[in-house]
Every structure is written in C-alpha cells, then in structure tokens.
Design a protein around this motif. Structure first.
Motif, mmCIF file in Angstrom:
data_model
loop_
_atom_site.group_PDB
_atom_site.id
_atom_site.type_symbol
_atom_site.label_atom_id
_atom_site.label_comp_id
_atom_site.label_asym_id
_atom_site.label_seq_id
_atom_site.Cartn_x
_atom_site.Cartn_y
_atom_site.Cartn_z
ATOM 1 N N VAL A 158 -17.007 -15.697 28.732
ATOM 2 C CA VAL A 158 -18.355 -15.139 28.759
ATOM 3 C C VAL A 158 -18.799 -15.015 30.206
ATOM 4 O O VAL A 158 -18.801 -16.003 30.951
ATOM 5 N N LYS A 159 -19.161 -13.803 30.601
ATOM 6 C CA LYS A 159 -19.620 -13.541 31.966
ATOM 7 C C LYS A 159 -21.147 -13.450 31.953
ATOM 8 O O LYS A 159 -21.710 -12.460 31.497
ATOM 9 N N SER A 160 -21.813 -14.466 32.440
ATOM 10 C CA SER A 160 -23.279 -14.509 32.375
ATOM 11 C C SER A 160 -23.945 -14.334 33.736
ATOM 12 O O SER A 160 -25.172 -14.415 33.833
ATOM 13 N N ARG A 161 -23.163 -14.045 34.758
ATOM 14 C CA ARG A 161 -23.705 -13.996 36.122
ATOM 15 C C ARG A 161 -24.862 -13.017 36.273
ATOM 16 O O ARG A 161 -25.837 -13.292 36.972
ATOM 17 N N TRP A 206 -21.309 -8.430 31.026
ATOM 18 C CA TRP A 206 -22.633 -7.803 31.099
ATOM 19 C C TRP A 206 -22.561 -6.558 31.984
ATOM 20 O O TRP A 206 -22.681 -5.448 31.509
ATOM 21 N N ARG A 207 -22.303 -6.714 33.255
ATOM 22 C CA ARG A 207 -22.144 -5.530 34.108
ATOM 23 C C ARG A 207 -20.792 -4.888 33.810
ATOM 24 O O ARG A 207 -19.770 -5.573 33.803
ATOM 25 N N HIS A 213 -13.412 -1.472 33.346
ATOM 26 C CA HIS A 213 -13.357 -1.628 31.896
ATOM 27 C C HIS A 213 -12.695 -0.488 31.132
ATOM 28 O O HIS A 213 -12.249 -0.704 30.000
ATOM 29 N N ALA A 214 -12.618 0.687 31.707
ATOM 30 C CA ALA A 214 -11.959 1.777 30.982
ATOM 31 C C ALA A 214 -10.486 1.493 30.705
ATOM 32 O O ALA A 214 -10.015 1.704 29.580
ATOM 33 N N GLY A 241 -24.507 1.150 36.396
ATOM 34 C CA GLY A 241 -25.932 0.981 36.173
ATOM 35 C C GLY A 241 -26.485 1.684 34.957
ATOM 36 O O GLY A 241 -27.662 1.502 34.622
ATOM 37 N N CYS A 242 -25.673 2.465 34.245
ATOM 38 C CA CYS A 242 -26.189 3.225 33.099
ATOM 39 C C CYS A 242 -26.327 2.369 31.846
ATOM 40 O O CYS A 242 -27.342 2.437 31.153
ATOM 41 N N VAL A 243 -25.318 1.597 31.533
ATOM 42 C CA VAL A 243 -25.306 0.787 30.312
ATOM 43 C C VAL A 243 -24.737 -0.588 30.647
ATOM 44 O O VAL A 243 -23.741 -0.683 31.361
ATOM 45 N N ASP A 244 -25.369 -1.629 30.120
ATOM 46 C CA ASP A 244 -24.878 -2.989 30.335
ATOM 47 C C ASP A 244 -24.485 -3.616 28.998
ATOM 48 O O ASP A 244 -24.958 -3.222 27.942
ATOM 49 N N GLY A 245 -23.621 -4.619 29.064
ATOM 50 C CA GLY A 245 -23.230 -5.364 27.883
ATOM 51 C C GLY A 245 -22.012 -4.780 27.198
ATOM 52 O O GLY A 245 -22.002 -3.608 26.827
ATOM 53 N N LEU A 246 -20.970 -5.596 27.056
ATOM 54 C CA LEU A 246 -19.743 -5.153 26.404
ATOM 55 C C LEU A 246 -19.053 -6.372 25.794
ATOM 56 O O LEU A 246 -18.826 -7.368 26.465
ATOM 57 N N LEU A 247 -18.725 -6.261 24.506
ATOM 58 C CA LEU A 247 -18.020 -7.331 23.802
ATOM 59 C C LEU A 247 -16.652 -6.817 23.373
ATOM 60 O O LEU A 247 -16.547 -5.781 22.712
ATOM 61 N N VAL A 248 -15.626 -7.536 23.758
ATOM 62 C CA VAL A 248 -14.237 -7.191 23.457
ATOM 63 C C VAL A 248 -13.677 -8.290 22.570
ATOM 64 O O VAL A 248 -13.912 -9.476 22.828
ATOM 65 N N ALA A 249 -12.938 -7.908 21.535
ATOM 66 C CA ALA A 249 -12.407 -8.925 20.629
ATOM 67 C C ALA A 249 -11.071 -8.500 20.048
ATOM 68 O O ALA A 249 -10.716 -7.316 20.045
ATOM 69 N N ALA A 250 -10.356 -9.473 19.524
ATOM 70 C CA ALA A 250 -9.008 -9.262 19.030
ATOM 71 C C ALA A 250 -8.936 -8.355 17.821
ATOM 72 O O ALA A 250 -7.932 -7.668 17.610
ATOM 73 N N ASP A 251 -10.000 -8.332 17.016
ATOM 74 C CA ASP A 251 -10.006 -7.541 15.793
ATOM 75 C C ASP A 251 -11.456 -7.362 15.349
ATOM 76 O O ASP A 251 -12.364 -8.030 15.869
ATOM 77 N N PRO A 252 -11.725 -6.469 14.393
ATOM 78 C CA PRO A 252 -13.114 -6.212 13.984
ATOM 79 C C PRO A 252 -13.845 -7.447 13.459
ATOM 80 O O PRO A 252 -15.028 -7.641 13.767
ATOM 81 N N HIS A 253 -13.175 -8.285 12.670
ATOM 82 C CA HIS A 253 -13.837 -9.485 12.150
ATOM 83 C C HIS A 253 -14.271 -10.403 13.289
ATOM 84 O O HIS A 253 -15.396 -10.931 13.288
#
Length: 265
Positions: A158-161, A206-207, A213-214, A241-253
């Motif tokens: 988790v990147k909370s900086r 977050w950033r 990230h692409a 600066g356009c959109v913040d926040g991204l969650l990446v996970a191993a699978d949809p669940h």
C-alpha cells in the motif's frame, strides 16, 4: 515485440548498467522538489526514444522529456498512438545501489495500452504483454493463479505517501486485516511482475504516473489479474495529475475483497 525488447536491453547495457553503483559526482540531479534524476535516466531515454520513433514514428512520451515539457503528455489522448517510456524505473533504488530497478515502455493507441515491455537488468529478465495475446516472461506464458480466499493470508503493498493524513490513517488501520502489507519495493517495474509471480496479491497506488503503470497494468491484466481505478474503471494511462488511485490484484475476487477492506465500503 522482439525489436522493442531488444531496444530496452541494449539501451540499458549502454547507458544504465555501466553506472549501477558507479555514479560519479554530479551525475545525480534534482529535477523537482523530492524528485531526482541521473544521467543514466536521460541518456537511456534519448536512446530509447530515438529508436522507438524509428520503429514507429509516433510521439514518444518519456518521463524525463515530460519533466521538461509537461505538454508532451497530452499526446496520450491527442494522438492516435504514442510511445510511453520510463528509462529507469526505481531511480532511488538505482542511486542507492539496490538492484530493484527496471527499464520500461508501452505502446498506447486511442488512449489504451496495447503492448508493454519491462526489462529488469539485475536479473536479465524480460516481461512483455500484448493486448489480447497474453503476458510473457522470457518467452514463457504467464498466468496468475487465484490468490488465497482468506484476507489474513493475502500479501500486498500500500502506497500512502501522497494521501492526506486522515485518509492515510484510515487506510493503514484497515491494513491490519491482511496477512502482510509492506511499502513495496519502490519500483513499479518490479512490483507488477511480483503480482504475477505470486510475491504480492495486491498493490494499492495513489499517484499514478503513466510511464510507471501502463506497462505493468497490461502485464497483470493479460495474466488474469485486475488493474482498475477505485471505482472499478479499468486502468487507462492518463497524463500526470489527471486521475489518482489504482488498485491492482491477482484476480477479480481479490480486487473486490481488497477494495472493500481498504476503503471500508
């Protein structure tokens, strides 16, 4: 796909790897408050940008070029196609002599990542992904198996900086539900492959600078994982600066479970 992989490896061998643990005085500069760059970043980006443009003559949106001229990032939306380049991902690690750094690029068409490449010089490992065709490591097709069902067994970063203090405290308190949560390895080009390899089950950023990230987002989704904004919208590369926040996970669940726990919703 092979030509781009070769361009990254060759630029790394020429401009980056010879300076690993050998940076001279004056070869590390501050490009913005709290942001550093090295001559390796700049020289590698120049090599990669020139060769990618020769391969496909569309705009090249490089991290260091955008630092000098932010308007260059608009090509991600204004042009039918553009290259994205991160010449040294994990620059702080590189400067400190830690091997967790990577050389990365992506091809974006109509605002969507359609191909990506990650070269990890320390292990000579090449990752690549192509939209609709899968994810690969050194020629081996990759598929991420489902993560554990029990949140107490999940491992993540988790990147909370860049969060405000209240949101940071809320997020960090919710992390206690998981088995192991760390600050990560400070290089997206290492962390995204870690999700596919099973070392992480989720990542929260977050950033989200597009060159960071692409590449990894396409790699993860082509291996069966999820990379989406916190509202569930699939990741698309956006100008800084356009959109913040991204969650990446191993699978949809795991994505749904992690989002629910972290956000408390």
């Amino acid at each position: 796909m092979d030509k781009v992989a070769a361009i990254l490896a060759e630029a790394s061998a020429e401009a980056v790897e010879p300076r690993f643990r050998a940076l001279a005085a004056g070869e590390v500069m501050e490009k913005a408050p709290g942001e550093v760059v090295t001559v390796a970043d700049r020289e590698a980006e120049a090599i990669i940008a020139r060769r990618l443009h020769e391969l496909l003559p569309v705009p090249v949106v490089g991290e260091e070029a955008v630092a000098a001229d932010p308007a260059l990032a608009l090509a991600l939306h204004d042009e039918p196609a553009a290259w994205l380049v991160d010449p040294v991902d994990g620059t702080a690690n590189f400067i400190a002599g830690r091997p967790e750094y990577a050389v990365m690029c992506s091809l974006v068409r109509s605002g969507r990542t359609v191909a990506s490449w990650i070269w990890q010089p320390a292990t000579a490992t090449a990752y690549r992904a192509e939209l609709g065709s899968g994810a690969w490591r050194d020629g081996e097709r990759l598929t991420r198996p489902p993560a554990p069902q029990d949140p107490a067994e999940l491992r993540g970063s988790v990147k909370s900086r860049f969060l405000d203090p209240d949101h940071r405290r809320h997020l960090e308190a919710n992390c206690s539900v998981f088995g192991d949560v760390s600050p990560g390895r400070h290089a997206a080009g290492i962390e995204y492959p870690d999700v596919i390899e099973g070392r992480f089950d989720f990542l929260l950023y977050w950033r989200t600078l597009p060159w960071d990230h692409a590449p990894g987002s396409l790699l993860v989704t082509e291996a069966g994982g999820v990379s989406a904004r916190l509202d569930g919208t699939p990741y698309r590369p956006e100008a800084p600066g356009c959109v913040d926040g991204l969650l990446v996970a191993a699978d949809p669940h795991t994505w749904e479970l992690t989002r629910k726990v972290l956000l408390g919703a």
